[in-house]
Design an enzyme around this catalytic site. Structure first.
Site, PDB file in Angstrom:
ATOM      1  N   ASP A 205      -0.027  42.531  -2.608  1.00  0.00           N
ATOM      2  CA  ASP A 205       0.735  43.645  -2.022  1.00  0.00           C
ATOM      3  C   ASP A 205       0.410  43.731  -0.528  1.00  0.00           C
ATOM      4  OD1 ASP A 205       1.961  46.560  -3.412  1.00  0.00           O
ATOM      5  OD2 ASP A 205       1.488  46.469  -1.277  1.00  0.00           O
TER       6      ASP A 205
ATOM      7  N   ASP B 147       1.653  39.685   2.413  1.00  0.00           N
ATOM      8  CA  ASP B 147       3.084  39.908   2.637  1.00  0.00           C
ATOM      9  C   ASP B 147       3.840  38.788   1.924  1.00  0.00           C
ATOM     10  OD1 ASP B 147       5.653  40.046   3.651  1.00  0.00           O
ATOM     11  OD2 ASP B 147       5.020  40.369   5.728  1.00  0.00           O
ATOM     12  N   ILE B 148       4.781  39.137   1.066  1.00  0.00           N
ATOM     13  CA  ILE B 148       5.482  38.073   0.322  1.00  0.00           C
ATOM     14  C   ILE B 148       6.356  37.209   1.240  1.00  0.00           C
ATOM     15  CG2 ILE B 148       5.445  39.204  -1.948  1.00  0.00           C
ATOM     16  CD1 ILE B 148       8.448  39.940  -1.456  1.00  0.00           C
TER      17      ILE B 148
ATOM     18  N   THR C  59      12.088  41.787   3.456  1.00  0.00           N
ATOM     19  CA  THR C  59      11.238  41.780   2.248  1.00  0.00           C
ATOM     20  C   THR C  59      12.050  41.467   0.995  1.00  0.00           C
ATOM     21  OG1 THR C  59       9.547  43.248   3.117  1.00  0.00           O
ATOM     22  CG2 THR C  59       9.848  43.263   0.731  1.00  0.00           C
TER      23      THR C  59
ATOM     24  N   THR D  55      17.508  46.427  -9.840  1.00  0.00           N
ATOM     25  CA  THR D  55      17.931  47.817  -9.969  1.00  0.00           C
ATOM     26  C   THR D  55      19.388  47.927 -10.397  1.00  0.00           C
ATOM     27  OG1 THR D  55      18.401  49.816  -8.684  1.00  0.00           O
ATOM     28  CG2 THR D  55      18.362  47.774  -7.460  1.00  0.00           C
ATOM     29  N   ASP D  56      19.713  49.030 -11.075  1.00  0.00           N
ATOM     30  CA  ASP D  56      21.113  49.268 -11.456  1.00  0.00           C
ATOM     31  C   ASP D  56      21.994  49.559 -10.240  1.00  0.00           C
ATOM     32  OD1 ASP D  56      20.172  51.807 -10.824  1.00  0.00           O
ATOM     33  OD2 ASP D  56      20.836  52.762 -12.679  1.00  0.00           O
ATOM     34  N   GLU D  57      21.359  49.873  -9.083  1.00  0.00           N
ATOM     35  CA  GLU D  57      22.158  50.232  -7.898  1.00  0.00           C
ATOM     36  C   GLU D  57      23.013  49.071  -7.404  1.00  0.00           C
ATOM     37  OE1 GLU D  57      20.443  52.512  -4.801  1.00  0.00           O
ATOM     38  OE2 GLU D  57      19.272  53.745  -6.167  1.00  0.00           O
TER      39      GLU D  57
ATOM     40  N   TYR E 119      19.923  49.137   1.048  1.00  0.00           N
ATOM     41  CA  TYR E 119      18.913  48.841   0.026  1.00  0.00           C
ATOM     42  C   TYR E 119      19.522  48.079  -1.149  1.00  0.00           C
ATOM     43  CZ  TYR E 119      16.333  49.611  -4.313  1.00  0.00           C
ATOM     44  OH  TYR E 119      15.727  49.425  -5.533  1.00  0.00           O
TER      45      TYR E 119
ATOM     46  N   LYS F 181      19.001  44.197  -2.553  1.00  0.00           N
ATOM     47  CA  LYS F 181      18.566  43.865  -3.917  1.00  0.00           C
ATOM     48  C   LYS F 181      19.597  42.974  -4.610  1.00  0.00           C
ATOM     49  CE  LYS F 181      15.440  45.268  -6.007  1.00  0.00           C
ATOM     50  NZ  LYS F 181      14.074  44.701  -6.202  1.00  0.00           N
TER      51      LYS F 181
ATOM     52  N   ASP G 122      24.892  65.632   2.849  1.00  0.00           N
ATOM     53  CA  ASP G 122      24.823  64.574   1.842  1.00  0.00           C
ATOM     54  C   ASP G 122      24.315  63.257   2.436  1.00  0.00           C
ATOM     55  OD1 ASP G 122      25.070  63.583  -0.669  1.00  0.00           O
ATOM     56  OD2 ASP G 122      27.250  63.823  -0.817  1.00  0.00           O
TER      57      ASP G 122
HETATM   58  P1  NAD Z   1       7.543  51.369  -4.194  1.00  0.00           P
HETATM   59  O1  NAD Z   1       8.213  51.547  -2.881  1.00  0.00           O
HETATM   60  O2  NAD Z   1       6.809  52.513  -4.799  1.00  0.00           O
HETATM   61  O3  NAD Z   1       6.506  50.149  -4.112  1.00  0.00           O
HETATM   62  C1  NAD Z   1       6.797  48.947  -3.450  1.00  0.00           C
HETATM   63  C2  NAD Z   1       5.503  48.168  -3.279  1.00  0.00           C
HETATM   64  O4  NAD Z   1       5.839  46.910  -2.655  1.00  0.00           O
HETATM   65  C3  NAD Z   1       4.487  48.856  -2.370  1.00  0.00           C
HETATM   66  O5  NAD Z   1       3.206  48.765  -2.939  1.00  0.00           O
HETATM   67  C4  NAD Z   1       4.554  48.051  -1.074  1.00  0.00           C
HETATM   68  O6  NAD Z   1       3.331  48.029  -0.351  1.00  0.00           O
HETATM   69  C5  NAD Z   1       4.924  46.660  -1.593  1.00  0.00           C
HETATM   70  N1  NAD Z   1       5.590  45.844  -0.584  1.00  0.00           N
HETATM   71  C6  NAD Z   1       6.632  46.197   0.221  1.00  0.00           C
HETATM   72  N2  NAD Z   1       6.941  45.190   1.033  1.00  0.00           N
HETATM   73  C7  NAD Z   1       6.102  44.148   0.725  1.00  0.00           C
HETATM   74  C8  NAD Z   1       5.955  42.824   1.214  1.00  0.00           C
HETATM   75  N3  NAD Z   1       6.716  42.338   2.212  1.00  0.00           N
HETATM   76  N4  NAD Z   1       5.006  42.035   0.656  1.00  0.00           N
HETATM   77  C9  NAD Z   1       4.213  42.510  -0.338  1.00  0.00           C
HETATM   78  N5  NAD Z   1       4.300  43.755  -0.823  1.00  0.00           N
HETATM   79  C10 NAD Z   1       5.249  44.567  -0.303  1.00  0.00           C
HETATM   80  O7  NAD Z   1       8.676  50.829  -5.164  1.00  0.00           O
HETATM   81  P2  NAD Z   1       8.898  51.092  -6.726  1.00  0.00           P
HETATM   82  O8  NAD Z   1       9.688  52.323  -6.899  1.00  0.00           O
HETATM   83  O9  NAD Z   1       7.616  50.907  -7.441  1.00  0.00           O
HETATM   84  O10 NAD Z   1       9.875  49.866  -7.058  1.00  0.00           O
HETATM   85  C11 NAD Z   1       9.349  48.595  -7.434  1.00  0.00           C
HETATM   86  C12 NAD Z   1      10.494  47.644  -7.704  1.00  0.00           C
HETATM   87  O11 NAD Z   1      11.317  48.166  -8.736  1.00  0.00           O
HETATM   88  C13 NAD Z   1      11.427  47.426  -6.506  1.00  0.00           C
HETATM   89  O12 NAD Z   1      11.820  46.107  -6.500  1.00  0.00           O
HETATM   90  C14 NAD Z   1      12.612  48.343  -6.793  1.00  0.00           C
HETATM   91  O13 NAD Z   1      13.773  47.823  -6.200  1.00  0.00           O
HETATM   92  C15 NAD Z   1      12.668  48.254  -8.300  1.00  0.00           C
HETATM   93  N6  NAD Z   1      13.252  49.424  -8.990  1.00  0.00           N
HETATM   94  C16 NAD Z   1      12.802  50.673  -8.737  1.00  0.00           C
HETATM   95  C17 NAD Z   1      13.323  51.758  -9.454  1.00  0.00           C
HETATM   96  C18 NAD Z   1      12.838  53.166  -9.219  1.00  0.00           C
HETATM   97  O14 NAD Z   1      13.422  54.101  -9.768  1.00  0.00           O
HETATM   98  N7  NAD Z   1      11.791  53.405  -8.440  1.00  0.00           N
HETATM   99  C19 NAD Z   1      14.309  51.528 -10.424  1.00  0.00           C
HETATM  100  C20 NAD Z   1      14.760  50.208 -10.636  1.00  0.00           C
HETATM  101  C21 NAD Z   1      14.201  49.167  -9.932  1.00  0.00           C
HETATM  102  O1  DAU Z   2      18.654  53.538  -9.775  1.00  0.00           O
HETATM  103  C1  DAU Z   2      17.468  52.883  -9.435  1.00  0.00           C
HETATM  104  C2  DAU Z   2      17.038  53.300  -8.050  1.00  0.00           C
HETATM  105  O2  DAU Z   2      16.574  54.641  -8.145  1.00  0.00           O
HETATM  106  C3  DAU Z   2      15.965  52.399  -7.460  1.00  0.00           C
HETATM  107  O3  DAU Z   2      16.497  51.118  -7.272  1.00  0.00           O
HETATM  108  C4  DAU Z   2      15.455  52.944  -6.123  1.00  0.00           C
HETATM  109  O4  DAU Z   2      14.375  52.147  -5.658  1.00  0.00           O
HETATM  110  C5  DAU Z   2      14.973  54.367  -6.353  1.00  0.00           C
HETATM  111  O5  DAU Z   2      14.550  54.936  -5.118  1.00  0.00           O
HETATM  112  C6  DAU Z   2      16.089  55.223  -6.957  1.00  0.00           C
HETATM  113  O6  DAU Z   2      17.175  55.402  -6.006  1.00  0.00           O
HETATM  114  P1  DAU Z   2      17.912  56.819  -5.823  1.00  0.00           P
HETATM  115  O7  DAU Z   2      18.558  56.845  -4.504  1.00  0.00           O
HETATM  116  O8  DAU Z   2      18.723  57.148  -7.019  1.00  0.00           O
HETATM  117  O9  DAU Z   2      16.603  57.769  -5.864  1.00  0.00           O
HETATM  118  P2  DAU Z   2      16.166  59.039  -4.986  1.00  0.00           P
HETATM  119  O10 DAU Z   2      14.959  59.616  -5.654  1.00  0.00           O
HETATM  120  O11 DAU Z   2      16.082  58.732  -3.539  1.00  0.00           O
HETATM  121  O12 DAU Z   2      17.380  60.044  -5.188  1.00  0.00           O
HETATM  122  C7  DAU Z   2      17.802  60.454  -6.485  1.00  0.00           C
HETATM  123  C8  DAU Z   2      18.991  61.369  -6.320  1.00  0.00           C
HETATM  124  O13 DAU Z   2      18.555  62.595  -5.702  1.00  0.00           O
HETATM  125  C9  DAU Z   2      20.075  60.808  -5.409  1.00  0.00           C
HETATM  126  O14 DAU Z   2      21.338  61.200  -5.909  1.00  0.00           O
HETATM  127  C10 DAU Z   2      19.814  61.492  -4.066  1.00  0.00           C
HETATM  128  C11 DAU Z   2      19.231  62.830  -4.469  1.00  0.00           C
HETATM  129  N1  DAU Z   2      18.238  63.402  -3.524  1.00  0.00           N
HETATM  130  C12 DAU Z   2      17.195  62.631  -3.136  1.00  0.00           C
HETATM  131  C13 DAU Z   2      16.237  63.111  -2.273  1.00  0.00           C
HETATM  132  C14 DAU Z   2      15.093  62.246  -1.812  1.00  0.00           C
HETATM  133  C15 DAU Z   2      18.361  64.727  -3.100  1.00  0.00           C
HETATM  134  O15 DAU Z   2      19.313  65.445  -3.484  1.00  0.00           O
HETATM  135  N2  DAU Z   2      17.420  65.208  -2.243  1.00  0.00           N
HETATM  136  C16 DAU Z   2      16.374  64.460  -1.778  1.00  0.00           C
HETATM  137  O16 DAU Z   2      15.569  64.972  -0.965  1.00  0.00           O
END
Ligand code: NAD
Ligand code: DAU
Length: 339
Positions: free
Chosen positions: A33, A59-60, A100, A125-127, A153, A157, A275
């Site tokens: 990481d 760093d990857i 990244t 991710t589903d996004e 983002y 992905k 928004d």
């Molecule tokens: P996060 O932002 O909490 O963690 C990301 C980690 O990656 C951190 O520890 C950061 O230091 C590390 N990182 C970033 N850039 C790097 C680099 N260049 N080299 C090495 N390490 C690096 O993210 P998360 O929410 O844990 O998400 C993890 C993965 O899952 C991501 O690929 C994200 O797209 C995917 N994902 C997240 C969600 C969600 O809801 N959070 C849902 C679906 C998929």
């Molecule tokens: O669907 C998977 C994704 O979910 C992952 O790939 C992303 O890494 C993860 O961050 C997440 O993305 P979202 O954009 O859905 O998550 P976020 O928590 O940023 O926002 C969730 C919803 O809430 C979105 O509709 C925006 C809204 N929001 C978010 C924040 C931060 C608010 O209304 N207020 C806020 O302050």
């Protein structure tokens, strides 16, 4: 086996490491990481001294560093969680997301080819599917849904996903890919909806809801996601993509109200703000394939998972208070100051 887990100091990666060390004590886990703002070494403190665990700051995108680690560890598998993950930050500054999320994934897969690694799993991710209309509950994302990313983002992905499948077809790299819906649970960085709302509630600060709060996300407890990735890694078919989700669609505003109720805070804290640009309306995963092929189903219901999550943030105040007292302050001001 030896598994390199990238991004393991972040939210889902750290939960995955805890899962792997307890579910497969015979395996060796190497976390690589970069420790960006989202990576937190203190999260991994409980496992740092375990003999089957090693942490490497890397760093990857650093090709020489990645190759050196592969040479040294000779991993059997790589699971790539490392990414820039926050949509709002990608709107502010896309460059690091391309670097990244796309280049870094390419470097890891080149190393997998060079060292003949048995499995590369990409955490997606589903996004990447874009969004669904709010009034069409019959529509869900399947693995066949065309990619239609909305934000820098999700586009980065989607680029990574395409590269993963291209490496499989062109070079025969043994890959799998999973695409999950929104996760929540312990150790999530407080810039994301649920932990941000919990932290602001606990500090009696305004709860900034984007637009009218009607957007829908499909929530999954992080441990359920980790079990699914582990299953795909061990039993998933090479070259296949698996959607992961628990049929748990919620409007943002309802989640924020639930958090207020659980914490005994007034809904008057809710503030509707400008928004998000290009804000996706609705996400909804069809997890039929992973259920049918691998027998995976979620175990944690939303109410239970949300309660556990709130409990964790109450019990681990120092973890998130340290974060929000630092550089995060200027981020918060930048993002929410003029909204
Ligand atoms: P996060 O932002 O909490 O963690 C990301 C980690 O990656 C951190 O520890 C950061 O230091 C590390 N990182 C970033 N850039 C790097 C680099 N260049 N080299 C090495 N390490 C690096 O993210 P998360 O929410 O844990 O998400 C993890 C993965 O899952 C991501 O690929 C994200 O797209 C995917 N994902 C997240 C969600 C969600 O809801 N959070 C849902 C679906 C998929
Ligand atoms: O669907 C998977 C994704 O979910 C992952 O790939 C992303 O890494 C993860 O961050 C997440 O993305 P979202 O954009 O859905 O998550 P976020 O928590 O940023 O926002 C969730 C919803 O809430 C979105 O509709 C925006 C809204 N929001 C978010 C924040 C931060 C608010 O209304 N207020 C806020 O302050």
């Amino acid at each position: 086996m030896t598994v390199i887990v990238t991004g393991g100091a972040g939210f889902i990666g750290s939960n995955f490491i805890f899962h792997m060390l307890s579910a497969h004590p015979e395996d060796r886990i190497v976390c690589a990481d970069k420790l960006t703002y989202a990576g937190n070494l203190s999260t991994l403190r409980p496992v740092m001294e375990e003999s089957s665990f090693r942490f490497v700051k890397l760093d990857i995108c650093d090709r020489a560093g990645v190759y050196a680690l592969f040479e040294e560890e000779k991993p059997d598998a790589v699971v790539n969680f490392a990414a820039e993950s926050h949509v709002d930050r990608s709107i502010e500054d896309p460059g690091v997301f391309l670097r990244t999320n796309i280049i870094g994934t390419g470097v890891l897969m080149d190393a997998c080819r060079e060292f003949g690694i048995g499995r590369f799993h990409q955490v997606g991710t589903d996004e990447v599917y874009g969004d669904l209309p709010l009034d069409r509950s019959d529509l869900l994302f399947t693995e066949e849904t065309p990619l239609r990313a909305s934000s820098p983002y999700s586009a980065s992905k989607a680029g990574a996903d395409l590269l993963v499948m291209a490496y499989h077809r062109t070079y025969g790299l043994p890959v799998t890919l999973s695409r999950c819906s929104n996760n929540y649970g312990p150790y999530q960085f407080p810039e994301k909806l649920i932990p941000l709302m919990i932290a602001n509630c606990l500090n009696d600060k305004p709860l900034p809801v984007y637009g009218e709060g009607k957007n829908v996300r499909d929530w999954l407890y992080v441990e359920d996601h980790c079990r699914a990735v582990d299953l795909v890694l061990r039993k998933g078919r090479e070259g296949e993509c698996y959607n992961i989700g628990g049929h748990n669609e919620m409007h943002n505003i309802d989640i924020v109200k639930l958090i207020c109720a659980e914490l005994g805070k007034p809904e008057s804290l809710i503030t509707f703000v400008t928004d998000r640009k290009g804000h996706d309306q609705r996400y909804a995963i069809d997890p039929a394939k992973i259920r049918r092929e691998l027998g995976w189903t979620p175990e944690t219901g939303f109410q239970d998972g949300l309660r556990k999550t709130i409990r964790w943030y109450l019990d681990n105040r120092s973890w998130w208070e340290e974060i929000i007292s630092g550089e995060y302050q200027s981020y918060y001001q930048r993002m929410y100051g003029g909204r």
